[in-house]
Design an enzyme around this catalytic site. Structure first.
Site, short mmCIF file in Angstrom:
data_model
loop_
_atom_site.label_atom_id
_atom_site.label_comp_id
_atom_site.label_asym_id
_atom_site.label_seq_id
_atom_site.Cartn_x
_atom_site.Cartn_y
_atom_site.Cartn_z
N TYR A 51 0.85 -1.16 0.11
CA TYR A 51 0.27 -0.02 0.02
C TYR A 51 1.01 1.25 0.06
O TYR A 51 1.65 1.62 0.77
CB TYR A 51 -1.06 0.07 1.31
N GLY A 198 -14.02 -6.68 2.10
CA GLY A 198 -15.26 -6.35 1.34
C GLY A 198 -16.64 -6.46 1.62
O GLY A 198 -17.56 -6.79 0.99
N PRO A 199 -16.87 -6.52 3.08
CA PRO A 199 -18.10 -6.85 3.59
C PRO A 199 -19.41 -5.83 3.11
O PRO A 199 -20.30 -6.44 3.24
CB PRO A 199 -18.01 -6.57 5.14
N ALA A 201 -19.43 -4.58 -0.02
CA ALA A 201 -19.43 -4.88 -1.37
C ALA A 201 -19.31 -3.73 -2.24
O ALA A 201 -20.19 -3.13 -2.89
CB ALA A 201 -20.80 -5.63 -2.03
N LYS A 202 -18.34 -2.87 -2.03
CA LYS A 202 -18.01 -1.67 -2.84
C LYS A 202 -19.18 -0.46 -2.40
O LYS A 202 -19.44 0.10 -3.36
CB LYS A 202 -17.86 -1.66 -4.18
N GLY A 203 -19.59 -0.82 -1.29
CA GLY A 203 -20.89 0.44 -0.91
C GLY A 203 -22.10 0.02 -1.23
O GLY A 203 -23.39 0.51 -0.96
N LEU A 205 -23.79 -2.68 -0.13
CA LEU A 205 -24.53 -3.01 1.09
C LEU A 205 -24.43 -1.79 1.92
O LEU A 205 -23.89 -2.31 3.13
CB LEU A 205 -23.91 -4.41 1.37
N LYS A 208 -26.33 3.64 1.09
CA LYS A 208 -26.56 4.35 -0.46
C LYS A 208 -27.09 3.23 -1.44
O LYS A 208 -27.60 3.94 -2.43
CB LYS A 208 -25.22 4.59 -0.76
#
Length: 303
Positions: A51, A198-199, A201-203, A205, A208
């Protein structure tokens, strides 16, 4: 915040961990996010040498130096930056791992790493040599425990059978239930914990919902399916709670999951995620409804 034991180790990690990749490249801002996590009782911080060319490890180490003995620092190894930093190459060799750990320790400003994870892996790797490197680092006191960051069932199986890993980090969410078929039962049967990434799922869940949806969909869900499923999930499971609570509690409903690693780019996100993790667990009925509405996919590629 509640803690769970990581595999058969003596590490007890908070149910919510901070995925540090998202804290950014401005040190003061990164420090505020990490301080907010500490205020919320989070003790598990996940970074990687990959990173921001190691800058992320420096920020994490600096922000946690005064509470080093109270926190669990996890970092990763295996991706080697090219000299011109235009990309990286995969290198799971013993020589590289034993060189890279010293650089990570230096950047983190610590004498030891609590959890050192192989950052990927394929079935063609020299797995015995890789394991030997981690075992030697453990014996030498540079690391306390080691784990794997992978979604490949065949690779995971090799490490389960040959090594003393205490955890596997993998992507897992309501919209990515691939680990449920093979990986989670295998790991549970060997007392190895799962750390999920990733809980949200890119937002998708989160509250929004479709604002975060791409026309390409997500994994094996097309856009139209998401447009149907997400509101149904909200209606049937999140009537009396924020929608963010549902995916985080779904992961924690599985006993093999020790911690859910969520990224945050602001202190407010940390507080929201922490509140969601402290909320009421899902009932068996709610878990069943979620499984009925979503796909029980399997790993077709990524073996």
């Amino acid at each position: 915040m509640k803690k769970r034991r990581l595999g058969n180790s003596d590490l007890y990690v908070t149910e919510l961990g901070l995925g540090c990749m998202s804290i950014g490249t401005e040190e003061k801002s990164a420090q505020r996010i990490i301080e907010a996590a500490l205020e919320e009782g989070i003790n598990y911080f996940d970074t990687a040498d990959l990173y921001d060319f190691g800058k992320n490890e420096k920020f994490v180490g600096q922000a946690l130096k005064d509470v080093r003995e109270q926190v669990i620092i996890a970092t990763k190894v295996g991706n080697r930056w090219n000299q011109d930093r235009s990309g990286w190459a995969w290198d799971p060799s013993k020589a590289y791992i034993k060189e890279a750990v010293k650089n990570s320790l230096n950047r983190l400003g610590t004498d030891y790493i609590d959890l050192y994870q192989l950052h990927g892996g394929t079935i063609e790797d020299p797995i015995d040599e890789t394991i030997e490197a981690f075992e030697e680092l453990k014996a030498e006191g540079f690391i306390r425990y080691y784990g794997l960051s992978s979604i490949r069932p065949n690779v995971i199986r090799e490490f389960v059978e040959k090594s003393s890993i205490v955890s596997v980090m993998m992507q897992y969410s309501i919209l990515d239930r691939r680990p449920e078929e093979e990986a989670l039962p295998m790991l549970q049967g060997h007392s190895i914990s799962v750390v999920t990434r990733g809980p949200l799922a890119k937002g998708l869940l989160s509250d929004k919902l479709l604002e975060k949806a791409s026309e390409k969909g997500y994994l094996d869900y097309n856009y139209e399916e998401l447009r149907t499923i997400l509101p149904m999930l909200k209606e049937k499971v999140a009537r009396t709670r924020s929608f963010t609570e549902v995916p985080l509690q779904y992961n924690l409903a599985n006993p093999v999951v020790a911690s859910v690693i969520a990224g945050a780019s602001s202190p407010e996100q940390i507080r929201s995620n922490a509140e969601a993790v402290r909320s009421q667990p899902l009932s068996d009925e709610e878990v069943a409804v979620i499984k009925e509405l979503t796909k029980a996919s399997i790993y077709k590629e990524h073996r």
